[in-house]
Design a protein around this motif. Structure first.
Motif, mmCIF file in Angstrom:
data_model
loop_
_atom_site.group_PDB
_atom_site.id
_atom_site.type_symbol
_atom_site.label_atom_id
_atom_site.label_comp_id
_atom_site.label_asym_id
_atom_site.label_seq_id
_atom_site.Cartn_x
_atom_site.Cartn_y
_atom_site.Cartn_z
ATOM 1 N N LYS A 140 91.041 75.106 6.354
ATOM 2 C CA LYS A 140 90.672 72.926 5.296
ATOM 3 C C LYS A 140 88.571 73.543 5.855
ATOM 4 N N GLU A 141 88.553 73.679 6.949
ATOM 5 C CA GLU A 141 87.044 73.109 6.988
ATOM 6 C C GLU A 141 85.982 73.556 6.723
ATOM 7 N N PHE A 142 86.939 75.529 6.161
ATOM 8 C CA PHE A 142 85.421 75.984 5.561
ATOM 9 C C PHE A 142 86.365 76.578 4.082
ATOM 10 N N SER A 143 87.154 75.707 3.316
ATOM 11 C CA SER A 143 87.179 75.842 1.732
ATOM 12 C C SER A 143 87.119 74.768 0.952
ATOM 13 N N LYS A 144 85.747 74.131 1.882
ATOM 14 C CA LYS A 144 85.659 72.450 1.308
ATOM 15 C C LYS A 144 84.921 72.545 0.004
ATOM 16 N N GLU A 145 84.019 73.604 -0.071
ATOM 17 C CA GLU A 145 83.431 74.149 -1.528
ATOM 18 C C GLU A 145 84.164 74.124 -2.600
ATOM 19 N N TYR A 146 84.986 75.107 -2.336
ATOM 20 C CA TYR A 146 86.187 75.071 -3.453
ATOM 21 C C TYR A 146 87.846 74.257 -3.677
ATOM 22 N N ASN A 150 86.432 70.839 -2.925
ATOM 23 C CA ASN A 150 85.414 70.051 -3.366
ATOM 24 C C ASN A 150 85.472 69.837 -5.121
ATOM 25 N N LYS A 151 84.993 71.231 -5.404
ATOM 26 C CA LYS A 151 84.554 71.433 -6.311
ATOM 27 C C LYS A 151 86.359 71.618 -7.822
ATOM 28 N N GLY A 152 86.789 71.916 -6.969
ATOM 29 C CA GLY A 152 88.228 72.262 -7.930
ATOM 30 C C GLY A 152 88.605 73.092 -8.637
ATOM 31 N N ILE A 153 88.060 73.820 -7.972
ATOM 32 C CA ILE A 153 88.264 75.691 -8.133
ATOM 33 C C ILE A 153 89.582 75.734 -7.007
ATOM 34 N N LEU A 154 89.859 75.098 -6.367
ATOM 35 C CA LEU A 154 91.329 75.355 -5.224
ATOM 36 C C LEU A 154 91.957 74.236 -5.389
ATOM 37 N N TYR A 155 93.062 74.320 -5.132
ATOM 38 C CA TYR A 155 93.932 72.894 -4.691
ATOM 39 C C TYR A 155 95.192 72.857 -3.790
ATOM 40 N N GLU A 156 94.763 72.257 -2.824
ATOM 41 C CA GLU A 156 95.340 71.988 -1.459
ATOM 42 C C GLU A 156 96.813 72.219 -1.910
ATOM 43 N N VAL A 157 97.708 72.710 -1.622
ATOM 44 C CA VAL A 157 98.783 72.823 -1.371
ATOM 45 C C VAL A 157 99.858 71.646 -0.814
ATOM 46 N N PRO A 158 100.567 70.650 -1.045
ATOM 47 C CA PRO A 158 101.390 69.300 -0.746
ATOM 48 C C PRO A 158 102.261 70.399 0.617
ATOM 49 N N LEU A 159 102.552 69.926 1.683
ATOM 50 C CA LEU A 159 103.255 70.324 2.020
ATOM 51 C C LEU A 159 104.114 69.529 2.494
ATOM 52 N N MET A 160 105.424 69.612 3.305
ATOM 53 C CA MET A 160 105.776 67.965 3.600
ATOM 54 C C MET A 160 105.411 68.024 5.383
ATOM 55 N N GLU A 161 105.132 68.301 6.155
ATOM 56 C CA GLU A 161 104.532 68.641 7.487
ATOM 57 C C GLU A 161 103.434 69.193 7.021
ATOM 58 N N ASP A 162 102.498 69.415 7.917
ATOM 59 C CA ASP A 162 101.298 69.621 8.451
ATOM 60 C C ASP A 162 101.343 70.804 9.693
#
Length: 296
Positions: free
Chosen positions: A244-250, A252-264
């Protein structure tokens, strides 16, 4: 007991000053002690080094020959000592760092810049590789320190965590439209997955954790770099497991989306490692201090 090196130091000082008394003053010794040191050296070499006269002493032919070599040797030792002081003061030297491309790009660069600004005369030698490759070159002495993905199970290495990171799944807009609620691990592995190569430490960490949940990963794509994971997900080739920490640019710009998980997935660490059996160089010590104190 006076060492041979001490005898040669006295010999060179007498040779330069042509006087036992002047040499004694310069060396903070008594004149008899200087005289005794020269006699001892002459006895050990079985040759006369000085002509004694009422006005002082002069080198014999043999003494002059020895003086050239001895004086050069003493001067070289002084130069060596000065160089060591320069290394300790970080006015010269080399810092050899092992680090992967992703950690270098997203974590280490600001620290390299900060260190270079403080100690511009220290040269960098950067060696890239996977965590396992870097551990190998670290133990062979090819690098002083290495920045790697943890966990690492190696009792010969000292490990210092520097930053906690979170593994997440990301996707492009096409896949995000189909996800209406948080997914379980069992659900996400049914989707086309994009992961790092199996031998990477970060991939192994995710594999091992999901196995504890009874879930086995069988990815659609296995890639060699974190940036490729992001790019493959960007063009909707599947769901990528990234840091996550290395993907912030993608993100924050809405290029990619974090997939919601039931647990991390539990966080892991990235840190610095070095050999327990070998003291760090002054440059390595200072660099680790800068990273640990986050002086950027």
């Amino acid at each position: 007991m006076v060492s041979k090196l001490d005898l040669y130091k006295v010999f060179c000082k007498v040779g330069k000053s042509s006087s036992f008394s002047k040499a004694a003053n310069d060396l903070y010794m008594t004149q008899p002690a200087v005289s005794q040191a020269i006699k001892q050296l002459e006895k050990e070499l079985d040759i006369r080094l000085f002509n004694r006269t009422p006005k002082g002493v002069t080198l014999t032919y043999e003494g002059s020959l020895l003086f050239e070599y001895a004086n050069s040797a003493i001067n070289l030792l002084h130069v060596g000592e000065e160089k060591l002081l320069e290394f300790k003061d970080l006015t010269t030297g080399e810092l050899k760092i092992g680090v992967g491309d992703t950690i270098s790009k997203y974590f280490l660069l600001p620290y390299l810049e900060a260190f270079h600004n403080q100690y511009p005369n220290i040269k960098f030698k950067i060696m890239n590789g996977t965590t396992m490759e870097l551990c190998t070159v670290l133990k062979s002495g090819e690098v002083d320190i290495a920045f790697c993905n943890f966990p690492i199970d190696d009792p010969t290495l000292e490990l210092k965590p520097c930053i906690d990171v979170q593994d997440i799944f990301v996707c492009g807009e096409q896949y995000m439209k189909t996800i209406t609620e948080p997914l379980s691990f069992a659900s996400i592995v049914d989707l086309p997955l994009i992961l790092l190569e199996r031998q990477s430490v970060s991939r192994k960490y995710v594999d091992d954790y999901l196995m504890t949940k009874g879930v086995k990963i069988s990815p659609e794509f296995e890639l060699g770099s974190h940036d490729l994971l992001l790019e493959f997900a960007k063009i909707n080739l599947g769901i990528a497991c990234v840091t996550k920490e290395f993907s912030k640019e993608y993100l924050n710009k809405g290029i990619l989306y974090e997939v919601p998980l039931m647990e991390d997935i539990p966080k892991r660490s990235i840190g610095v490692c070095f050999l327990k059996s070998v003291p760090l160089s002054p440059a390595s010590t200072k660099f680790v201090e800068i990273v640990e104190s986050k002086q950027i």
